[in-house]
Design an enzyme around this catalytic site. Structure first.
Site, PDB file in Angstrom:
ATOM      1  N   ARG A 198      12.018  11.593   4.070  1.00 55.66           N
ATOM      2  CA  ARG A 198      10.776  11.911   3.353  1.00 55.66           C
ATOM      3  C   ARG A 198       9.502  11.532   4.078  1.00 55.66           C
ATOM      4  O   ARG A 198       8.518  12.255   4.031  1.00 55.66           O
ATOM      5  CB  ARG A 198      10.775  11.157   2.027  1.00 55.66           C
ATOM      6  CG  ARG A 198      11.455  11.927   1.008  1.00 55.66           C
ATOM      7  CD  ARG A 198      11.231  11.373  -0.333  1.00 55.66           C
ATOM      8  NE  ARG A 198      12.219  12.047  -1.146  1.00 55.66           N
ATOM      9  CZ  ARG A 198      12.652  11.626  -2.292  1.00 55.66           C
ATOM     10  NH1 ARG A 198      12.173  10.508  -2.787  1.00 55.66           N
ATOM     11  NH2 ARG A 198      13.533  12.298  -2.958  1.00 55.66           N
ATOM     12  N   GLU A 246      20.343  15.880  -0.434  1.00 57.85           N
ATOM     13  CA  GLU A 246      18.891  15.818  -0.251  1.00 57.85           C
ATOM     14  C   GLU A 246      18.598  15.275   1.137  1.00 57.85           C
ATOM     15  O   GLU A 246      19.518  14.990   1.900  1.00 57.85           O
ATOM     16  CB  GLU A 246      18.237  14.940  -1.341  1.00 57.85           C
ATOM     17  CG  GLU A 246      18.302  15.575  -2.717  1.00 57.85           C
ATOM     18  CD  GLU A 246      17.602  14.758  -3.791  1.00 57.85           C
ATOM     19  OE1 GLU A 246      16.457  14.341  -3.568  1.00 57.85           O
ATOM     20  OE2 GLU A 246      18.206  14.538  -4.846  1.00 57.85           O
ATOM     21  N   ARG A 262      12.567   5.067   1.351  1.00 59.30           N
ATOM     22  CA  ARG A 262      13.747   5.206   0.494  1.00 59.30           C
ATOM     23  C   ARG A 262      14.522   6.497   0.759  1.00 59.30           C
ATOM     24  O   ARG A 262      13.926   7.565   0.932  1.00 59.30           O
ATOM     25  CB  ARG A 262      13.295   5.191  -0.973  1.00 59.30           C
ATOM     26  CG  ARG A 262      14.424   5.323  -1.969  1.00 59.30           C
ATOM     27  CD  ARG A 262      13.899   5.117  -3.368  1.00 59.30           C
ATOM     28  NE  ARG A 262      13.037   6.194  -3.785  1.00 59.30           N
ATOM     29  CZ  ARG A 262      13.463   7.338  -4.315  1.00 59.30           C
ATOM     30  NH1 ARG A 262      14.766   7.551  -4.479  1.00 59.30           N
ATOM     31  NH2 ARG A 262      12.603   8.256  -4.682  1.00 59.30           N
ATOM     32  N   HIS A 273       4.974   8.929  -4.712  1.00 56.22           N
ATOM     33  CA  HIS A 273       6.180   9.182  -5.492  1.00 56.22           C
ATOM     34  C   HIS A 273       6.930   7.911  -5.885  1.00 56.22           C
ATOM     35  O   HIS A 273       7.290   7.730  -7.038  1.00 56.22           O
ATOM     36  CB  HIS A 273       7.094  10.089  -4.681  1.00 56.22           C
ATOM     37  CG  HIS A 273       8.372  10.456  -5.378  1.00 56.22           C
ATOM     38  ND1 HIS A 273       8.397  11.085  -6.599  1.00 56.22           N
ATOM     39  CD2 HIS A 273       9.665  10.289  -5.019  1.00 56.22           C
ATOM     40  CE1 HIS A 273       9.658  11.303  -6.965  1.00 56.22           C
ATOM     41  NE2 HIS A 273      10.447  10.802  -6.041  1.00 56.22           N
ATOM     42  N   HIS A 323       6.234  11.835  -1.786  1.00 51.85           N
ATOM     43  CA  HIS A 323       7.211  12.932  -1.855  1.00 51.85           C
ATOM     44  C   HIS A 323       6.585  14.152  -1.181  1.00 51.85           C
ATOM     45  O   HIS A 323       5.440  14.486  -1.454  1.00 51.85           O
ATOM     46  CB  HIS A 323       7.558  13.256  -3.306  1.00 51.85           C
ATOM     47  CG  HIS A 323       8.808  14.066  -3.444  1.00 51.85           C
ATOM     48  ND1 HIS A 323       8.866  15.393  -3.085  1.00 51.85           N
ATOM     49  CD2 HIS A 323      10.052  13.739  -3.867  1.00 51.85           C
ATOM     50  CE1 HIS A 323      10.100  15.851  -3.305  1.00 51.85           C
ATOM     51  NE2 HIS A 323      10.838  14.856  -3.770  1.00 51.85           N
TER      52      HIS A 323
END
Ligand code: SIN
Length: 548
Positions: A298, A122, A394, A359, A251
């Site tokens: 992100r 990811e 994160r 998110h 997100h």
């Protein structure tokens, strides 16, 4: 002490991966555990909605490499101790608990008979290291944990139970000696039982908050409904420190269907090749991060999408899965495929409309590597806590791992403390008074509650959202504080209910986030200030958070 009380060794509030792991390990260590959820079913959690996966260990991986990726995504605002701890301990605990003990059915390379797991990637990961179960990883983990807990005699699971307040000896003991304790001590919680409409006093030697984050105080979020920061504000009121409250992660990709609740479109789609494209047909991430492109961290990706939407005056961008993901899409992403299909979109043929949504909350109740908060006897694990692991942003798929690792170590620590006799003596524990009922003015009006929520959520989304300015934050604080005065009065004078508790907690959580965002003039990670003026202050300018 009335009939309406219960006593346990370990009270855990919240049933996601962090709370359920903590309950499982504590119960296996022989403790009496009471596990609460405010929902009707213990598996209705944010964990259950997690799609992408859980960080494990890739080929050529090392704790050092994982550490570097976490620090880079977190803009080096991370706690080195926490990052080091997770990087070293994480994969071993995944193997011990999820693979060997609970047999979670992670996707294998060729099929279930093959020993080796397939690993995905990811955003901002330097290699493939994420273990997954198709696109319903969290659901499979949650199911295994709850099933295991249901088979344990020393675990009691109470549903429809909403925590109102933590019990502390300074605040709630009727023993005169309690006021002279230099250090306060948590001793359980007052809990509203929705079915009986009564408040249960749960006395506990140790209390663990595992209530999740606060995504649902924003207009658009990927969270389970009702995730409004209960644990964070209860901890704050009880006197525990909170930290990093400005860091809400958005997100980049949720399904955009006007009027519908946002459905997550996992970052694993981009990990498998999917690309973001604007309505003019430009694969725009090349411009924002030429190196990582669609796999940029992100925070960067969410801001890039936001800017594209503003610049092009569009209300969404697109995710092109069909042209770039070469696996069998319905098999690899069955839940996403089916949900989009239901909405009339065939992701194997056409691009999907996407928008960012709130998110994951990177701040929370400040804890150490054992999940201990600054209030003795109180632990926090998972998203409600701030271990410092995530810093300002994160890294994908670290949240399930953080919940697992901290749930595991908090349980071990509690068992050690109980076994070594570090407990509240019975007389003191039983000196805790019952809950003093709030008022009896029967004026709960669903229309007013709905309107308050609409105001809070749109204020948070528009003024404390992906792109912040000092002016927007100032207005948000003024509006939220004004609303809070009225809501607090309403809370005090009305018989307690789940909806009123939620509104009271959510308003406080919103103020804490807006206040922290206003105080931090440093634009960093998912606290993105567009017009940050004045000199950047060294972080943290001020760590503690209060409602004034
Ligand atoms: C996702 O599947 O994109 C979410 C994973 C995460 O939040 O870590």
């Amino acid at each position: 002490m009335s009939e309406s009380f219960k006593e346990t060794e370990c009270l855990i509030i919240g049933t996601g991966i962090a709370g359920a792991t903590c309950a499982y390990i504590a119960a296996k260590a022989g403790l009496r555990v009471c596990l609460l959820t405010k929902r009707s079913d213990p598996s209705l959690t944010n964990t259950n909605l997690a799609q992408g996966g859980i960080v494990y260990s890739g080929h050529g991986d090392s704790p050092e490499l994982l550490k570097q990726d976490i620090l880079k995504a977190g803009r080096n605002l991370n706690s080195l101790e926490a990052v080091d701890f997770l990087s070293r301990q994480g994969p071993g605990i995944v193997k011990e608990v999820l693979i060997d003990d609970l047999n979670v059915n992670f996707t294998h390379l060729k099929g279930p008979e093959d020993e080796s797991y397939d690993l995905t990637r990811e955003g901002a990961h330097s290699i493939h290291r994420i273990l997954y179960a198709a696109d319903h990883t969290g659901q499979d983990i949650e199911k295994s944990l709850i099933e295991a807990l249901e088979g344990l005699e020393n675990v009691e699971i109470i549903t429809n139970a909403t925590a109102i307040d933590l019990i502390t000896l300074h605040h709630h003991s009727m023993d005169v000696q309690a006021r002279y304790l230099l250090e306060d001590r948590c001793a359980g919680a007052y809990v509203f039982l929705e079915k009986k409409k009564e408040v249960l006093t749960i006395l506990a030697q140790y209390t663990v908050l595992a209530t999740g984050g606060l995504g649902d105080i924003f207009l658009h979020s990927t969270s389970e409904k009702g995730t409004v920061g209960d644990g964070i504000v209860m901890a704050m009121r009880a006197g525990a420190d909170t930290i990093n409250m400005e860091f809400m992660q958005f997100h980049p990709t949720t399904l955009y269907l006007p009027g519908a609740r946002r459905f997550l479109l996992s970052e694993a789609l981009r990990g498998e090749g999917a690309r973001l494209v604007n309505l003019r047909g430009e694969y725009f991430m090349d411009r924002y991060n030429p190196e990582l492109k669609d796999l940029a961290p992100r925070d960067e990706t969410a801001i890039a999408i936001w800017d594209e939407m503003i610049e092009n005056k569009e209300d969404h961008v697109l995710l092109d899965i069909a042209n770039f993901v070469h696996e069998d899409i319905p098999t690899r992403f069955p839940k996403i495929y089916a949900t989009c299909r239901q909405a009339g979109i065939d992701i194997t043929r056409e691009p999907v409309p996407v928008v960012p949504a709130a998110h994951y909350f990177c701040g929370g109740v400040h804890v150490n590597n054992l999940g201990r908060t600054t209030l003795n006897g109180l632990y926090a694990v998972g998203e409600v806590s701030c271990t410092g692991l995530h810093g300002a942003n994160r890294l994908a798929s670290t949240s399930l791992l953080e919940g697992l690792v901290w749930g595991y170590y908090a349980a071990k620590d509690i068992a050690d403390r109980i076994n070594s006799g570090e407990t509240i003596r019975s007389g003191m524990l039983h000196s805790v008074r019952d809950w003093i009922p709030t008022g009896n003015v029967e004026n709960e009006d669903p229309a007013l509650i709905a309107q308050d929520w609409a105001s809070i959520k749109s204020t948070m989304w528009n003024y404390v959202g992906i792109v912040r300015t000092r002016q927007r934050l100032k207005i948000a604080i003024e509006d939220l504080r004004h609303m809070y005065l009225r809501i607090e009065e309403f809370y005090r004078e009305t018989p307690v209910s789940k909806d009123i508790i939620s509104l009271f907690h959510g308003t406080q959580a919103a103020i804490l986030v807006a206040d922290a965002a206003f105080r931090n003039r440093n634009s960093i990670g998912c606290h993105f200030l567009r017009d940050h003026t004045g000199s950047a202050r060294p972080y943290p300018a001020m760590r503690r958070n209060y409602i004034q």
